[in-house]
Design a protein around this motif. Structure first.
Motif, PDB file in Angstrom:
ATOM      1  N   GLY A   1       0.646   5.892  -0.705  1.00  0.00           N
ATOM      2  CA  GLY A   1      -0.196   7.055  -0.917  1.00  0.00           C
ATOM      3  C   GLY A   1       0.178   8.203  -0.006  1.00  0.00           C
ATOM      4  O   GLY A   1       1.199   8.178   0.696  1.00  0.00           O
TER       5      GLY A   1
ATOM      6  N   ALA B   1       0.846  -1.195   0.000  1.00  0.00           N
ATOM      7  CA  ALA B   1       0.000   0.000   0.000  1.00  0.00           C
ATOM      8  C   ALA B   1       0.878   1.240   0.000  1.00  0.00           C
ATOM      9  O   ALA B   1       1.953   1.259   0.623  1.00  0.00           O
TER      10      ALA B   1
ATOM     11  N   ALA C   1      -1.848  -2.945  -3.768  1.00  0.00           N
ATOM     12  CA  ALA C   1      -1.577  -4.046  -4.700  1.00  0.00           C
ATOM     13  C   ALA C   1      -1.471  -5.342  -3.911  1.00  0.00           C
ATOM     14  O   ALA C   1      -0.785  -5.395  -2.879  1.00  0.00           O
TER      15      ALA C   1
ATOM     16  N   ALA D   1      -4.255   9.694  -3.843  1.00  0.00           N
ATOM     17  CA  ALA D   1      -3.479   8.763  -4.673  1.00  0.00           C
ATOM     18  C   ALA D   1      -3.134   7.485  -3.907  1.00  0.00           C
ATOM     19  O   ALA D   1      -1.998   7.018  -3.925  1.00  0.00           O
TER      20      ALA D   1
ATOM     21  N   LYS E   1      -3.020   3.573  -3.235  1.00  0.00           N
ATOM     22  CA  LYS E   1      -2.910   2.386  -4.082  1.00  0.00           C
ATOM     23  C   LYS E   1      -2.607   1.182  -3.208  1.00  0.00           C
ATOM     24  O   LYS E   1      -1.718   1.230  -2.362  1.00  0.00           O
TER      25      LYS E   1
ATOM     26  N   LEU F   1      -7.200   1.413  -6.636  1.00  0.00           N
ATOM     27  CA  LEU F   1      -6.785   2.807  -6.771  1.00  0.00           C
ATOM     28  C   LEU F   1      -7.890   3.705  -6.225  1.00  0.00           C
ATOM     29  O   LEU F   1      -9.058   3.574  -6.624  1.00  0.00           O
TER      30      LEU F   1
ATOM     31  N   GLU G   1      -5.064  -4.668  -8.045  1.00  0.00           N
ATOM     32  CA  GLU G   1      -4.752  -3.310  -7.597  1.00  0.00           C
ATOM     33  C   GLU G   1      -6.042  -2.560  -7.286  1.00  0.00           C
ATOM     34  O   GLU G   1      -7.032  -2.684  -8.011  1.00  0.00           O
TER      35      GLU G   1
END
Length: 724
Positions: A239, A237, A258, A254, A256, A271, A269
């Protein structure tokens, strides 16, 4: 005074250092002489009195000297607000003080270290946390916090969620934060236990603090776990975050996440462009999810777009979701688009309703076309139990369709399903053929593939209003279906077939060479269209009953035909043998007898009608043999035996034709042996001379018997000449 003298500067330096040393000793002496452990204990134990909590110090409170003055406190315990239930226990607390404020009598704590701490965090049924009261501003005390570093080692934290019953345990947690007054750096690590699963956590993040505001320009977090089903699971993670300690609110940008697994190999993912969060809710105007999964030879791909997403104590909710799913295995692929609002109550109870689904199936098994379906319905499930339930209805290539599918498990799923289709014309998806190229169902030599069975594990019911394959037609199909990678079985199979009814079962075994077994009973069927559409054989008409017990092996319908083994029996009524008119032949003797001395082709417009016909066949490797055929009518009675070679589409059959004496008195019960040979569609018939000379050894004997038999047949029907 010579300021450029080196001796002068040496003296100044020595005196300065001496003065500082004396001052340092004086400060330490003052700190230690004025330190009162009992007073400090009382002040600390009264610090939480206004909250209802009790703070007790079961160990010692002792001053520390280097590298800076401070206090070491052992065995600190804090209760819940009821004053009894344990909330936290810290084996050792070290607090360091700033030098300069200490000269003026202020105790400014700049460094804190906690060792071997235990905490119990509880989320109450109303969503509140049991430590929320500790975050409020408290009355001023002798101690002032202006931290420059914070270290936590060996922490154990237990999280109890009384809303959904979840229990989490964090062990061996460590937190190190340095340079908190400027550009700070934070590092966190620990092991999380949830439902018997162990997750290793780590987090690194630079941040700045301005009063109650904490800005994290870029954090990076990693979670690693493993399971028998998924292998290693790794989540990353990152951001940007903004935290407000006063309001306990957070903003993110922003973000994220994964997630990767090794068994099966997968990557996904999430977002989130912007997000707002509090202790009770997280919300974002938009979020997206995408990923892929590889399992054996199967590929899954998915992407989702969520709008007005909310996450709170009740679960996860989205005003709308647009989802694309694709599944492929080798040359086969299935693409689906699903649109629906999303509800994930208690983070496990899934609901998507109303739901719109469009599906597109492509496979080389359907080279002429592609299956397309448009459906509406609802999707529900319990993710905690790995269960999904889909109810849909709509159209499949223009045909009405309704289905209910329940899935158990996500890695190697098992399904329970009911499927109802108004009409399924498989000819739309088979290779196109011109009219002159059309073949019967079991003459098709195109290999079929069964690799699609690798991924089925289904049990349910099937209903098809009308099914068409080649020229074969069947209506009103109902069956119990069981499918695994090893076999596909239809039990309690019923259908309306060629004006009759069928019951029985069919099983396809996926072996090195596929094997098919059939057990069927048919009542009231029309035999001619059935045999024509299955085997391109049209020389018999009638309706009646029959049963089938067959087994075959092969990788095409033609190969199955060529390996048919088993038994077939039928009894027909009010029918006819087409291509030959035995009654007319008997009536026209002796002309017909003379003509039958050589092969005679069948004529499509000729028929031998009957009131009843019965026969039982033994099949071996595609050859049907029969010894007990009986045909009865008001004019003739026929017995027959021989074989039908389905592999070569030829017939070799013997008929023993006996005229009814009441209808043909002049024949006097003569039996005429006929031989039918040649292609099934164009057989020829002739007198069976072998039957006439049976038992005769020499050529002369055979010739004499033939002359006598033919003479007998001819003279027996000639009119008697009057005596001169």
């Amino acid at each position: 005074m010579n300021w450029n003298s080196g001796r002068l500067w040496l003296k100044i330096s020595v005196y300065t250092l001496l003065t500082l040393g004396i001052l340092f000793v004086a400060i330490l002496t003052l700190f230690f002489t004025r330190f009162d452990a009992d007073s400090a204990r009382r002040n600390l134990e009264r610090s939480l009195a206004d909250s209802g909590r009790t703070l007790s110090i079961g160990g010692t409170i002792s001053p520390m000297l280097l590298p800076s003055p401070g206090l070491a406190i052992s065995e600190v315990r804090v209760s819940e607000q009821d004053g009894k239930t344990p909330f936290a226990h810290v084996a050792q607390i070290e607090a360091r003080l700033a030098w300069l404020p200490l000269l003026f009598g202020r105790l400014e704590i700049t460094h804190v270290a906690l060792h071997d701490a235990q905490l119990t965090v509880v989320r109450q049924t109303d969503g509140s946390l049991n430590f929320a009261d500790l975050l409020r501003s408290r009355p001023s005390s002798k101690f002032m916090f202006n931290l420059d570093s914070l270290a936590i080692n060996g922490t154990r934290l237990e999280y109890q969620d009384r809303v959904n019953g979840q229990l989490l345990k964090l062990e061996d947690a460590s937190l190190l934060a340095d340079e908190l007054r400027a550009n700070a750096q934070m590092a966190f690590g620990g092991r999380l236990q949830s439902g018997g699963r162990l997750v290793n956590l780590s987090l690194t993040a630079p941040f700045t603090r301005n009063d109650d505001q904490i800005d994290i320009p870029q954090f990076s977090a990693i979670a690693i776990s493993s399971s028998e089903e998924l292998g290693e699971i790794r989540a990353n993670a990152s951001g940007k975050l903004q935290l407000n300690l006063a309001t306990l609110l957070a903003q993110g940008e922003a973000l994220k996440v994964a997630i990767d697994t090794t068994k099966p190999s997968s990557h996904s993912e999430i977002l989130i462009p912007t997000v707002s969060a509090s202790l009770s809710e997280l919300s974002t105007p938009a979020a997206s999810l995408s990923g892929n999964i590889s399992y054996q030879r199967t590929q899954y791909r998915f992407s989702s777009r969520l709008a007005q997403l909310q996450l709170n104590q009740n679960g996860l909710f989205a005003a709308s979701s647009n989802n694309d799913f694709s599944w492929s295995v080798g040359p086969h692929s299935l693409n689906m688009v699903v649109q629906a609002p999303l509800k994930l109550a208690q983070f496990s109870l899934l609901s998507m309703s109303p739901l719109t689904l469009s599906a597109h199936l492509k496979t080389p098994e359907l080279p002429r076309g592609q299956l397309r379906a448009t459906l509406q319905g609802a999707l529900e499930g319990d993710l905690a139990d790995s269960r999904l339930n889909l109810r849909v209805s709509g159209e499949l290539d223009g045909a009405k369709l309704a289905s209910t599918i329940t899935q158990y498990g996500f890695v190697a799923p098992r399904h329970e399903a009911t499927l109802s289709i108004g009409k399924l014309d498989l000819n739309r998806y088979l290779p196109e053929q011109k009219a002159e190229q059309a073949v019967a169902l079991f003459q098709n030599d195109k290999p079929f593939r069964l690799d699609w069975m690798d991924f089925i594990n289904v049990q349910g019911k099937l209903a098809i209003g009308e099914l068409a394959v080649g020229n074969f037609r069947v209506n009103g199909i109902n069956a119990d279906v069981t499918g695994t990678p090893q076999q596909l079985q239809l039990d309690n199979l019923t259908a309306d077939i060629y004006e009759g009814h069928l019951t029985g079962r069919a099983t396809l075994f996926r072996e090195r060479i596929p094997r098919l077994t059939l057990q069927q009973e048919l009542t009231g069927m029309q035999i001619r269209p059935l045999m024509l559409d299955l085997f391109a054989f049209s020389r018999i008409e009638g309706s009646g009953n029959g049963w089938v017990q067959l087994e075959a092996k092969g990788q095409s319908l033609q190969a199955l035909r060529n390996t048919l083994n088993g038994q077939v029996a039928a009894r027909l009524e009010r029918g006819a043998l087409t291509g030959i008119d035995l009654v007319a032949a008997l009536r026209d003797l002796p002309g017909e007898s003379e003509r039958w001395n050589g092969p005679v082709s069948t004529a499509p417009d000729q028929k031998t009608t009957f009131s009843a016909l019965s026969a039982q066949f033994e099949l071996q490797d595609g050859v049907a043999r029969n010894q007990d055929m009986k045909l009865a009518s008001s004019l003739v009675n026929v017995r027959g035996s021989g074989k039908f070679d389905l592999t070569q589409s030829i017939i070799d059959y013997t008929l023993d034709v006996q005229a009814n004496p009441s209808a043909f008195a002049r024949l006097g019960g003569i039996s005429i042996p006929l031989k039918i040979t040649g292609p099934l569609q164009q057989p020829v018939y002739s007198l069976d001379f072998n039957a006439m000379v049976k038992g005769k050894k020499t050529e002369g004997e055979k010739q004499q018997v033939l002359k006598q038999e033919l003479g007998k047949q001819i003279t027996s029907i000639l009119p008697v000449k009057p005596s001169p």
